[in-house]
Design a protein around this motif. Structure first.
Motif, PDB file in Angstrom:
ATOM      1  N   SER A 220      -5.771  22.734   7.394  1.00  0.00           N
ATOM      2  CA  SER A 220      -4.567  23.456   6.981  1.00  0.00           C
ATOM      3  C   SER A 220      -3.824  24.082   8.150  1.00  0.00           C
ATOM      4  O   SER A 220      -2.908  24.874   7.958  1.00  0.00           O
ATOM      5  N   THR A 221      -4.251  23.743   9.369  1.00  0.00           N
ATOM      6  CA  THR A 221      -3.553  24.231  10.556  1.00  0.00           C
ATOM      7  C   THR A 221      -2.396  23.295  10.880  1.00  0.00           C
ATOM      8  O   THR A 221      -2.555  22.082  10.870  1.00  0.00           O
ATOM      9  N   HIS A 222      -1.254  23.874  11.157  1.00  0.00           N
ATOM     10  CA  HIS A 222      -0.060  23.075  11.413  1.00  0.00           C
ATOM     11  C   HIS A 222      -0.084  22.510  12.826  1.00  0.00           C
ATOM     12  O   HIS A 222      -0.640  23.145  13.727  1.00  0.00           O
ATOM     13  N   PRO A 223       0.490  21.337  13.049  1.00  0.00           N
ATOM     14  CA  PRO A 223       1.271  20.557  12.088  1.00  0.00           C
ATOM     15  C   PRO A 223       0.374  19.763  11.137  1.00  0.00           C
ATOM     16  O   PRO A 223      -0.667  19.253  11.535  1.00  0.00           O
ATOM     17  N   ILE A 224       0.797  19.693   9.890  1.00  0.00           N
ATOM     18  CA  ILE A 224       0.143  18.836   8.914  1.00  0.00           C
ATOM     19  C   ILE A 224       0.594  17.402   9.172  1.00  0.00           C
ATOM     20  O   ILE A 224       1.789  17.150   9.373  1.00  0.00           O
ATOM     21  N   GLU A 225      -0.336  16.471   9.168  1.00  0.00           N
ATOM     22  CA  GLU A 225      -0.005  15.070   9.447  1.00  0.00           C
ATOM     23  C   GLU A 225      -0.378  14.190   8.255  1.00  0.00           C
ATOM     24  O   GLU A 225      -1.516  14.232   7.778  1.00  0.00           O
ATOM     25  N   VAL A 226       0.576  13.437   7.749  1.00  0.00           N
ATOM     26  CA  VAL A 226       0.345  12.488   6.663  1.00  0.00           C
ATOM     27  C   VAL A 226       1.051  11.181   7.012  1.00  0.00           C
ATOM     28  O   VAL A 226       1.841  11.121   7.956  1.00  0.00           O
ATOM     29  N   SER A 227       0.763  10.137   6.261  1.00  0.00           N
ATOM     30  CA  SER A 227       1.387   8.835   6.477  1.00  0.00           C
ATOM     31  C   SER A 227       2.024   8.335   5.195  1.00  0.00           C
ATOM     32  O   SER A 227       1.557   8.650   4.091  1.00  0.00           O
ATOM     33  N   THR A 228       3.074   7.547   5.346  1.00  0.00           N
ATOM     34  CA  THR A 228       3.695   6.903   4.198  1.00  0.00           C
ATOM     35  C   THR A 228       2.994   5.572   3.942  1.00  0.00           C
ATOM     36  O   THR A 228       2.216   5.086   4.766  1.00  0.00           O
ATOM     37  N   ALA A 229       3.283   4.973   2.789  1.00  0.00           N
ATOM     38  CA  ALA A 229       2.694   3.671   2.462  1.00  0.00           C
ATOM     39  C   ALA A 229       3.110   2.608   3.473  1.00  0.00           C
ATOM     40  O   ALA A 229       2.376   1.653   3.717  1.00  0.00           O
ATOM     41  N   GLY A 230       4.275   2.786   4.085  1.00  0.00           N
ATOM     42  CA  GLY A 230       4.762   1.823   5.064  1.00  0.00           C
ATOM     43  C   GLY A 230       4.223   2.041   6.459  1.00  0.00           C
ATOM     44  O   GLY A 230       4.566   1.296   7.384  1.00  0.00           O
ATOM     45  N   GLY A 231       3.387   3.071   6.646  1.00  0.00           N
ATOM     46  CA  GLY A 231       2.775   3.309   7.944  1.00  0.00           C
ATOM     47  C   GLY A 231       3.489   4.313   8.824  1.00  0.00           C
ATOM     48  O   GLY A 231       3.045   4.578   9.947  1.00  0.00           O
ATOM     49  N   TYR A 232       4.616   4.875   8.361  1.00  0.00           N
ATOM     50  CA  TYR A 232       5.289   5.907   9.145  1.00  0.00           C
ATOM     51  C   TYR A 232       4.467   7.193   9.103  1.00  0.00           C
ATOM     52  O   TYR A 232       3.845   7.507   8.085  1.00  0.00           O
TER      53      TYR A 232
ATOM     54  N   ALA B  39       4.044  18.175   2.652  1.00  0.00           N
ATOM     55  CA  ALA B  39       4.142  17.003   3.530  1.00  0.00           C
ATOM     56  C   ALA B  39       3.914  15.709   2.749  1.00  0.00           C
ATOM     57  O   ALA B  39       4.605  14.710   2.957  1.00  0.00           O
ATOM     58  N   LYS B  40       2.966  15.717   1.815  1.00  0.00           N
ATOM     59  CA  LYS B  40       2.729  14.530   0.986  1.00  0.00           C
ATOM     60  C   LYS B  40       3.930  14.241   0.085  1.00  0.00           C
ATOM     61  O   LYS B  40       4.278  13.078  -0.152  1.00  0.00           O
ATOM     62  N   PHE B  41       4.563  15.309  -0.380  1.00  0.00           N
ATOM     63  CA  PHE B  41       5.774  15.148  -1.198  1.00  0.00           C
ATOM     64  C   PHE B  41       6.889  14.515  -0.369  1.00  0.00           C
ATOM     65  O   PHE B  41       7.579  13.598  -0.836  1.00  0.00           O
ATOM     66  N   VAL B  42       7.065  14.995   0.858  1.00  0.00           N
ATOM     67  CA  VAL B  42       8.082  14.425   1.750  1.00  0.00           C
ATOM     68  C   VAL B  42       7.782  12.950   2.005  1.00  0.00           C
ATOM     69  O   VAL B  42       8.683  12.098   1.963  1.00  0.00           O
ATOM     70  N   ALA B  43       6.509  12.629   2.263  1.00  0.00           N
ATOM     71  CA  ALA B  43       6.126  11.238   2.516  1.00  0.00           C
ATOM     72  C   ALA B  43       6.441  10.363   1.303  1.00  0.00           C
ATOM     73  O   ALA B  43       6.934   9.237   1.449  1.00  0.00           O
TER      74      ALA B  43
END
Length: 257
Positions: free
Chosen positions: A81-93, A129-133
């Motif tokens: 939960s320490t920023h920055p949070i890192e997630v990926s989109t289905a397309g790999g971004y 972040a997951k919502f943005v992705a």
């Protein structure tokens, strides 16, 4: 060139850096060295931690985000939960998000889906972040080429979608990493126009040489850094978009919500 009401900021294409201080650890995108991305996370308070992230002395262009998290009561305190949070989109971004403020964790979790372990392990910014992705996937799809005009429209829609989940503020530094370029979105929105909300959540923009500095009110008004810089308060709902590749950091416009 990025034009704002009452002023004109000129951005060069060869020597420019952006520093964002939202006060837990820094994220550095070093453009001058073939697009190096370095992230550092620590549970030690930033004022006690001797962080050495990246020697930028050889680089003419870099984006650095420094976030000191003041965790809300009953929220997870861990490296996840320490920023920055890192997630990926289905397309790999890849999406890296530093956020100041509070959003509706329950509502976002229901929107993107979750399990009990994930819910207890991560904070509200992770689900934001997951919502943005998810919205990037829906609006951008899995394709490759896209213009900054399209990116600007997509980010504006995502920001407006996110407002439905904002409890206190949506002060963010968001980095969208694509195959050959990246986009940086930084800006401020907060609920309420009372003086207390303004005093805590407003963000500032300043210039030091060819560098642009975005800083929280805590840094500018409380710590008062000993640097010669003229600060301008960002308007509530004002976000700036940058396009980044191996050769330049370019300001591409302002998004108002």
């Amino acid at each position: 060139m990025l034009r704002l009401p009452g002023e004109t900021l000129t951005y060069t294409s060869s020597t420019e850096s952006i520093v964002i201080a939202m006060g837990g650890g820094p994220v550095v995108l070093d453009v001058g060295s073939g697009m190096r991305l370095v992230t550092v996370k620590s549970l030690t308070p930033i004022f006690e931690d001797n962080l050495k992230v990246l020697d930028l002395s050889r680089s003419s262009r870099a984006v650095e985000v420094i976030h000191a998290r003041a965790a809300s009561e009953n929220t997870p305190v861990n490296l996840f939960s320490t920023h920055p949070i890192e997630v990926s989109t289905a397309g790999g971004y890849k999406i890296l998000l530093a956020h100041n403020g509070s959003v509706d964790k329950n509502g976002l979790a229901r929107r993107v889906g979750y399990n009990d372990i994930e819910y207890n392990l991560y904070n509200d910014t992770y689900f934001l972040a997951k919502f943005v992705a998810k919205r990037v996937e829906e609006y951008l799809g899995l394709g490759g080429g896209i213009s900054h005009h399209e990116v600007s429209n997509i980010f504006k829609r995502i920001l407006k979608d996110s407002l439905n989940y904002v409890r206190t503020a949506l002060n963010i530094a968001l980095l969208l990493m694509m195959k050959d370029k990246a986009y940086l979105l930084v800006g401020s929105y907060y609920r309420g126009e009372d003086e207390r909300s303004k005093r805590y959540y407003r963000m500032y923009l300043g210039s030091i040489g060819d560098s642009r500095v975005y800083a929280s009110s805590t840094l500018v008004e409380h710590y008062k850094p000993a640097v010669e810089v003229e600060w301008r308060e960002l308007r509530r709902g004002e976000y700036h978009l940058y396009e980044i590749d191996r050769n330049a950091i370019k300001a591409t416009g302002v998004i108002e919500i």
